[in-house]
Design a protein around this motif. Sequence first.
Motif, PDB file in Angstrom:
ATOM      1  N   GLY A  32     -31.120   7.743 -21.754  1.00  0.00           N
ATOM      2  CA  GLY A  32     -30.444   8.673 -22.648  1.00  0.00           C
ATOM      3  C   GLY A  32     -29.250   8.086 -23.367  1.00  0.00           C
ATOM      4  O   GLY A  32     -28.239   8.754 -23.558  1.00  0.00           O
ATOM      5  N   LYS A  53     -26.949   9.215 -20.313  1.00  0.00           N
ATOM      6  CA  LYS A  53     -27.322  10.213 -19.308  1.00  0.00           C
ATOM      7  C   LYS A  53     -27.224   9.625 -17.904  1.00  0.00           C
ATOM      8  O   LYS A  53     -26.675  10.245 -17.008  1.00  0.00           O
ATOM      9  CB  LYS A  53     -28.739  10.708 -19.588  1.00  0.00           C
ATOM     10  N   SER A  54     -27.762   8.429 -17.694  1.00  0.00           N
ATOM     11  CA  SER A  54     -27.686   7.798 -16.375  1.00  0.00           C
ATOM     12  C   SER A  54     -27.807   6.291 -16.509  1.00  0.00           C
ATOM     13  O   SER A  54     -28.406   5.783 -17.449  1.00  0.00           O
ATOM     14  CB  SER A  54     -28.767   8.322 -15.434  1.00  0.00           C
TER      15      SER A  54
END
Length: 69
Positions: A32, A53-54
């Motif tokens: 992401g 995101k991660s």
Amino acid sequence: MSNSSRMETREIADADLDSVAGGLSVSGSVDGLTATFAQGPNGLPVLTSGSVKSVSITVSDISLSPVTG
């Protein structure tokens, strides 16, 4: 409530890193990723904003002695 994993960290002495044969093995992934760039000096892109995101990073091939004390 936060949905984050616990991370273990340790300091590694320079001498321990110097004795690692063949260097370190590092792998990882990013999920992401978004980034926005603007034109900077001399036409070089400059990161103005971003998010992820991660992230997962694995470092191996370092032998660590047990933590004492």
